[in-house]
Enzyme design. Structure first.
Site, PDB file in Angstrom:
ATOM      1  N   ASN A  48       0.859  -1.176   0.000  1.00 33.96           N
ATOM      2  CA  ASN A  48       0.000   0.000   0.000  1.00 33.96           C
ATOM      3  C   ASN A  48       0.902   1.234   0.000  1.00 33.96           C
ATOM      4  O   ASN A  48       1.876   1.302   0.746  1.00 33.96           O
ATOM      5  CB  ASN A  48      -0.934   0.006   1.208  1.00 33.96           C
ATOM      6  CG  ASN A  48      -2.021   1.045   1.058  1.00 33.96           C
ATOM      7  OD1 ASN A  48      -1.742   2.232   0.945  1.00 33.96           O
ATOM      8  ND2 ASN A  48      -3.263   0.602   1.055  1.00 33.96           N
ATOM      9  N   ARG A  49       0.559   2.198  -0.807  1.00 38.44           N
ATOM     10  CA  ARG A  49       1.430   3.358  -1.001  1.00 38.44           C
ATOM     11  C   ARG A  49       1.100   4.539  -0.078  1.00 38.44           C
ATOM     12  O   ARG A  49       1.722   5.597  -0.168  1.00 38.44           O
ATOM     13  CB  ARG A  49       1.378   3.770  -2.466  1.00 38.44           C
ATOM     14  CG  ARG A  49       1.932   2.644  -3.345  1.00 38.44           C
ATOM     15  CD  ARG A  49       1.608   2.770  -4.787  1.00 38.44           C
ATOM     16  NE  ARG A  49       0.173   2.579  -5.002  1.00 38.44           N
ATOM     17  CZ  ARG A  49      -0.423   2.691  -6.176  1.00 38.44           C
ATOM     18  NH1 ARG A  49       0.273   2.986  -7.238  1.00 38.44           N
ATOM     19  NH2 ARG A  49      -1.732   2.508  -6.304  1.00 38.44           N
TER      20      ARG A  49
END
Length: 178
Positions: A48-49
């Protein structure tokens, strides 16, 4: 992804919202993924960024929070006047599948807003935006903007594109500090 043998579970949110009285913006997800529930904190999936995008838009290096502990992430959020929570307090869900979510009990977002200086709400992804509109759209009179999801499943947005769009969060915080 949900496998064929997985069944619905009723799950309550397992960690608290992050905010303090100085919070200016609220970022809302839908509900924690399995990885986040195991880790005990928001956006726990290693791909997840979220924890790359936020530092970048706030003027830090992309890897600023790469190896950060939960307490360091909380400190970063509060230092930058960012509150984080989810729209859902509890629901029935299969694994991490957003599309499986049903029997939603919404979180107490109004309670957080009463205790803060929040003047803008951003939702992380379309589902969070739809749920926010459904449960709070008429109740909460604060501007709301749905941003592209930082999830690894959102391949349509690379880091450069995400960071550019998400920079509206840091711009909103800067407005409130002037």
């Amino acid at each position: 992804m949900s496998g064929k043998n997985e069944e619905y579970e009723h799950i309550s949110h397992c960690f608290k919202p992050v905010y303090d009285e100085n919070s200016k913006v609220l970022i809302l997800g839908s509900f924690p993924s399995v990885k986040s529930r195991i880790q005990g904190f928001y956006y726990g999936h290693p791909q997840n960024r979220f924890w790359k995008v936020l530092p970048m838009i706030m003027g830090y290096d992309v890897d600023y929070l790469k190896h950060a502990e939960v307490r360091d992430k909380i400190s970063f959020l509060l230092k930058n006047n960012i509150a984080v929570w989810d729209v859902i307090e509890s629901c029935d869900i299969i694994g991490s599948s957003d599309s499986s979510i049903k029997n939603v009990i919404p979180a107490d977002i109004e309670g957080i807003i009463k205790q803060t200086e929040i003047t803008a709400i951003f939702t992380n992804g379309k589902l969070a935006g739809r749920l926010y509109d459904k449960y709070f759209g008429e109740k909460i009179k604060i501007n709301h903007l749905t941003l592209p999801s930082t999830s690894p499943a959102n391949a349509a947005y690379n880091m450069e594109k995400l960071t550019k769009i998400w920079s509206v969060v840091s711009q909103r915080i800067a407005l409130k500090q002037d």
